[in-house]
Every structure is written in structure tokens, then in C-alpha cells.
Motif scaffolding. Structure first.
Motif, PDB file in Angstrom:
ATOM      1  N   GLY A 114       0.779  -1.231   0.000  1.00  0.00           N
ATOM      2  CA  GLY A 114       0.000   0.000   0.000  1.00  0.00           C
ATOM      3  C   GLY A 114       0.811   1.282   0.000  1.00  0.00           C
ATOM      4  O   GLY A 114       0.244   2.363  -0.089  1.00  0.00           O
ATOM      5  N   THR A 115       2.121   1.196   0.096  1.00  0.00           N
ATOM      6  CA  THR A 115       2.938   2.416   0.062  1.00  0.00           C
ATOM      7  C   THR A 115       3.130   2.849  -1.383  1.00  0.00           C
ATOM      8  O   THR A 115       2.933   2.071  -2.322  1.00  0.00           O
ATOM      9  N   LYS A 116       3.526   4.081  -1.572  1.00  0.00           N
ATOM     10  CA  LYS A 116       3.759   4.581  -2.925  1.00  0.00           C
ATOM     11  C   LYS A 116       4.935   3.858  -3.575  1.00  0.00           C
ATOM     12  O   LYS A 116       4.927   3.609  -4.771  1.00  0.00           O
ATOM     13  N   GLN A 117       5.909   3.488  -2.764  1.00  0.00           N
ATOM     14  CA  GLN A 117       7.035   2.713  -3.282  1.00  0.00           C
ATOM     15  C   GLN A 117       6.544   1.362  -3.784  1.00  0.00           C
ATOM     16  O   GLN A 117       6.952   0.892  -4.840  1.00  0.00           O
ATOM     17  N   ILE A 119       3.574   0.711  -4.870  1.00  0.00           N
ATOM     18  CA  ILE A 119       2.809   0.978  -6.099  1.00  0.00           C
ATOM     19  C   ILE A 119       3.756   1.093  -7.286  1.00  0.00           C
ATOM     20  O   ILE A 119       3.505   0.514  -8.351  1.00  0.00           O
ATOM     21  N   ALA A 122       5.064  -2.401  -8.167  1.00  0.00           N
ATOM     22  CA  ALA A 122       4.027  -3.226  -8.789  1.00  0.00           C
ATOM     23  C   ALA A 122       3.780  -2.806 -10.239  1.00  0.00           C
ATOM     24  O   ALA A 122       3.641  -3.656 -11.129  1.00  0.00           O
ATOM     25  N   MET A 123       3.753  -1.499 -10.485  1.00  0.00           N
ATOM     26  CA  MET A 123       3.518  -1.033 -11.858  1.00  0.00           C
ATOM     27  C   MET A 123       4.700  -1.347 -12.769  1.00  0.00           C
ATOM     28  O   MET A 123       4.518  -1.670 -13.936  1.00  0.00           O
ATOM     29  N   LYS A 126       4.685  -5.023 -14.041  1.00  0.00           N
ATOM     30  CA  LYS A 126       3.702  -5.445 -15.042  1.00  0.00           C
ATOM     31  C   LYS A 126       4.433  -5.741 -16.358  1.00  0.00           C
ATOM     32  O   LYS A 126       5.434  -5.092 -16.671  1.00  0.00           O
ATOM     33  N   LEU A 135       3.063   6.442 -13.759  1.00  0.00           N
ATOM     34  CA  LEU A 135       3.560   6.311 -12.392  1.00  0.00           C
ATOM     35  C   LEU A 135       3.208   7.541 -11.559  1.00  0.00           C
ATOM     36  O   LEU A 135       2.832   7.426 -10.391  1.00  0.00           O
ATOM     37  N   ALA A 138      -0.524   7.442 -10.672  1.00  0.00           N
ATOM     38  CA  ALA A 138      -0.843   6.423  -9.670  1.00  0.00           C
ATOM     39  C   ALA A 138      -0.394   6.827  -8.267  1.00  0.00           C
ATOM     40  O   ALA A 138      -1.044   6.487  -7.271  1.00  0.00           O
ATOM     41  N   THR A 139       0.729   7.539  -8.178  1.00  0.00           N
ATOM     42  CA  THR A 139       1.261   7.910  -6.860  1.00  0.00           C
ATOM     43  C   THR A 139       0.839   9.298  -6.404  1.00  0.00           C
ATOM     44  O   THR A 139       0.931   9.611  -5.222  1.00  0.00           O
TER      45      THR A 139
END
Length: 178
Positions: A114-117, A119, A122-123, A126, A135, A138-139
Motif C-alpha cells: 500500500g505504500t507509494k514505493q 505501487i 508493482a507497476m 507489469k 507512475l 498512480a502515486t
């Protein structure tokens, strides 16, 4: 006993006085090609040993290895013996450093969900990767912050191999393998 030049003696004596027998910094006036030649000769003679530098301890860098890390120079047991110093402490330090270098991979810190890092990672994992704009959206960060996080935290601190590829119509797409 090894015949040492005056410069070699100065380097070894100074290194023997420093914590962990670090041979850097070299004497004033010894720089460039002369420094490289002197150090190379001392490494070949077994008087100095090149080891990974620990920037957290403030160890000075001899050279960068190309993968974002650097090396420093340490006086070896033979180097200490050449100037008449018993190398008991050096043996311990060399053994510890060799174990650190030979350790295949250090455990990465656990990633909090759940942290921005998280995120960003994870992106980037992909299959299609992600652009800076994606990016940033999303952040909630600005583009320069995303680039800084990828360069500083993800690449340098965590050692993640982020690749960049220009894609027609999308711009640069960033990815993590796997």
C-alpha cells in the motif's frame, strides 16, 4: 623483507594507523596515472587489497565498479609485515570483508503493502511496464519525484534492475524484469 619505495612506505604506514587499515586517502601529490601505477604495483605485490567500500561508514572510494558500487584499498597482512607491524587485526577484518563479498545476496527489507514505493514496484513489474506519466498519476507525485524515486531508492538503495525502452507513441516505458 620487501624492498619498498618511499611512497609505498608512506601509504602502508598511513593505512596501518587508520581504522580497518584503509589505505586511502593517498599522500598529497600522488594522483592520476602515478597513483594508479603505484596502487596497481602494490596490489600485484600483495601489499594492498581492493575491497568493497561501505559508504555508510564513510570509507573513501578508490574507484567505482560500474554497477553503482565502489571499492577502497586496504593494507594486507603482507603490507603490514613489510613495515614491521603484526597483522592480527587485519586478519580479522579481511576475513569479515571476504565473507561479506562472498555472500550471494543480502536479504532485502520487507516491502510494506500500500505504500507509494510498493505501487511503483508493482507497476514496473507489469509485463507492459509503465511510463513516468502513469507512475505519477498512480502515486500523485510529480514526474521529477517519480524519476528521483526510481533512480535513488529503487535502483541505488534497493538495487532493482529497472530498464528503460522508448516506445513509439508512448514515450519511455520503464520495467522490472520478471
Amino acid at each position: 623483507m620487501t624492498n619498498l619505495t618511499e611512497t609505498q612506505s608512506i601509504i602502508l604506514a598511513a593505512g596501518a594507523k587508520r581504522p580497518a587499515n584503509i589505505a586511502l586517502p593517498l599522500p598529497k601529490g600522488l594522483a592520476g596515472a602515478a597513483a594508479k601505477m603505484t596502487v596497481t604495483r602494490m596490489i600485484d605485490q600483495g601489499l594492498l587489497h581492493e575491497v568493497d567500500a561501505d559508504p555508510r561508514c564513510g570509507e573513501p572510494l578508490w574507484r567505482e565498479t560500474g554497477d553503482g558500487r565502489g571499492t577502497t584499498l586496504m593494507v594486507t597482512e603482507a603490507g603490514l609485515l613489510a613495515i614491521g607491524i603484526e597483522p592480527v587485526v587485519v586478519q580479522t577484518m579481511v576475513a569479515v570483508r571476504r565473507r561479506q563479498v562472498e555472500t550471494p545476496a543480502q536479504k532485502q527489507p520487507a516491502q510494506r503493502a500500500g505504500t507509494k514505493q510498493a505501487i511503483l514496484i508493482a507497476m514496473l513489474q507489469k509485463p507492459e511496464g509503465a511510463t513516468i506519466a502513469e507512475l505519477a498519476a498512480a502515486t500523485g507525485w510529480q514526474a521529477h519525484t517519480v524519476r528521483g524515486a526510481m533512480s535513488g531508492v529503487l535502483k541505488k538503495k534497493l538495487g532493482l534492475p529497472i530498464s528503460a525502452k522508448k516506445v513509439e507513441g508512448s514515450g519511455t516505458v520503464y520495467k522490472l524484469p520478471g
